[in-house]
Motif scaffolding. Structure first.
Motif, mmCIF file in Angstrom:
data_model
loop_
_atom_site.group_PDB
_atom_site.id
_atom_site.type_symbol
_atom_site.label_atom_id
_atom_site.label_comp_id
_atom_site.label_asym_id
_atom_site.label_seq_id
_atom_site.Cartn_x
_atom_site.Cartn_y
_atom_site.Cartn_z
ATOM 1 N N PRO A 2 41.920 39.422 53.473
ATOM 2 C CA PRO A 2 42.662 40.067 52.390
ATOM 3 C C PRO A 2 43.132 39.063 51.335
ATOM 4 O O PRO A 2 43.348 37.893 51.640
ATOM 5 N N VAL A 3 43.276 39.562 50.112
ATOM 6 C CA VAL A 3 43.849 38.787 49.026
ATOM 7 C C VAL A 3 45.219 39.395 48.746
ATOM 8 O O VAL A 3 45.334 40.598 48.477
ATOM 9 N N ILE A 4 46.244 38.558 48.853
ATOM 10 C CA ILE A 4 47.606 39.024 48.635
ATOM 11 C C ILE A 4 48.191 38.363 47.400
ATOM 12 O O ILE A 4 47.678 37.355 46.906
ATOM 13 N N ASP A 27 42.913 45.508 27.263
ATOM 14 C CA ASP A 27 42.916 44.778 28.532
ATOM 15 C C ASP A 27 42.830 45.767 29.693
ATOM 16 O O ASP A 27 43.836 46.267 30.191
ATOM 17 N N GLU A 28 41.615 46.057 30.120
ATOM 18 C CA GLU A 28 41.378 47.049 31.172
ATOM 19 C C GLU A 28 41.890 46.605 32.541
ATOM 20 O O GLU A 28 42.052 47.431 33.442
ATOM 21 N N GLN A 29 42.164 45.305 32.711
ATOM 22 C CA GLN A 29 42.733 44.833 33.971
ATOM 23 C C GLN A 29 44.065 45.522 34.273
ATOM 24 O O GLN A 29 44.462 45.639 35.435
ATOM 25 N N ALA A 30 44.737 45.990 33.232
ATOM 26 C CA ALA A 30 46.037 46.636 33.403
ATOM 27 C C ALA A 30 45.947 47.893 34.263
ATOM 28 O O ALA A 30 46.947 48.308 34.852
ATOM 29 N N ARG A 31 44.776 48.498 34.362
ATOM 30 C CA ARG A 31 44.623 49.699 35.191
ATOM 31 C C ARG A 31 44.839 49.406 36.672
ATOM 32 O O ARG A 31 45.227 50.281 37.429
ATOM 33 N N TYR A 152 51.870 42.404 47.629
ATOM 34 C CA TYR A 152 50.775 43.256 47.173
ATOM 35 C C TYR A 152 49.492 42.824 47.865
ATOM 36 O O TYR A 152 49.312 41.649 48.181
ATOM 37 N N VAL A 153 48.590 43.776 48.049
ATOM 38 C CA VAL A 153 47.249 43.486 48.544
ATOM 39 C C VAL A 153 46.263 44.059 47.535
ATOM 40 O O VAL A 153 46.420 45.187 47.059
ATOM 41 N N GLN A 154 45.226 43.265 47.222
ATOM 42 C CA GLN A 154 44.192 43.727 46.310
ATOM 43 C C GLN A 154 43.142 44.489 47.106
ATOM 44 O O GLN A 154 42.576 43.963 48.070
ATOM 45 N N GLY A 155 42.902 45.741 46.704
ATOM 46 C CA GLY A 155 41.911 46.573 47.369
ATOM 47 C C GLY A 155 40.497 46.223 46.949
ATOM 48 O O GLY A 155 40.278 45.464 45.995
ATOM 49 N N ASP A 156 39.529 46.788 47.653
ATOM 50 C CA ASP A 156 38.117 46.584 47.306
ATOM 51 C C ASP A 156 37.821 47.086 45.898
ATOM 52 O O ASP A 156 36.867 46.636 45.256
ATOM 53 N N VAL A 159 42.293 47.071 42.698
ATOM 54 C CA VAL A 159 43.635 47.548 42.371
ATOM 55 C C VAL A 159 44.631 46.860 43.306
ATOM 56 O O VAL A 159 44.413 46.779 44.509
ATOM 57 N N TRP A 160 45.723 46.382 42.722
ATOM 58 C CA TRP A 160 46.789 45.741 43.485
ATOM 59 C C TRP A 160 47.800 46.809 43.902
ATOM 60 O O TRP A 160 48.320 47.530 43.058
#
Length: 180
Positions: A2-4, A27-31, A152-156, A159-160
């Motif tokens: 996992p990435v936290i 900035d689409e990363q904001a989604r 937080y965990v980043q999903g596949d 999304v955080w």
């Protein structure tokens, strides 16, 4: 693995307000990234380490008292990095203390850049969009009490998502009303 990440969430109405602004600049990363002040940047961890990480974060949170965070005006990391952000004008020492405490022990790691608390509002965009964010949010202001941070965990899906909240100091007492 996992990435936290560990962050201070920006509460409403400011969190959504800044997320909408970030999206408006393209900035689409904001989604997939809730509006926040980073405490620990994205970090790969072993699943087996999660219990120890939770214990470490509980101790880290207990060592820092709730504090006032004031956001005011814009800043940028350009030309080193294509980022425009809202500046932390008050609460920097508490953010730095929290970051130093969290980034020890099981979460000790090197950073690519010196820690600088901020709220990103444009990242990796063309220069004109970065400049638009810088100018349009120059008078931005918000102030609130920070009573917790979250893991937080980043999903596949990239999304955080927050998985656990850690109250600062005796933060639970800060919400008790004497009149109730």
């Amino acid at each position: 693995m996992p990435v936290i990440g560990v962050s201070i969430a920006i509460p409403e109405p400011w969190g959504c307000e800044l997320q909408r602004a970030r999206l408006s600049y393209g900035d689409e990363q904001a989604r997939g990234i809730p509006t926040h002040v980073t405490v620990l940047p994205p970090t790969e961890v072993d699943d087996a380490a999660m219990d120890g990480i939770h214990e470490h974060l509980l101790r880290s949170a207990a060592s820092v008292a709730p504090f006032t965070l004031e956001l005011r005006g814009t800043g940028t990391f350009r030309p080193v990095s294509p980022v425009v952000f809202i500046q932390v004008a008050r609460g920097i020492p508490a953010c730095e203390q929290l970051e130093a405490t969290v980034r020890r022990g099981v979460l000790e790691r090197d950073l690519s850049f010196t820690y600088h608390p901020h709220v990103t509002v444009a990242h990796g965009l063309p220069e004109d969009a970065l400049e638009q964010a810088f100018v349009e949010l120059a008078d931005y202001h918000a102030q609130f009490t920070v009573g917790a941070f979250s893991l937080y965990v980043q999903g596949d899906d990239e999304v955080w998502r927050p998985i656990r909240r850690y109250p600062l100091g005796d933060a639970s007492l800060a919400y008790v009303s004497c009149g109730s």
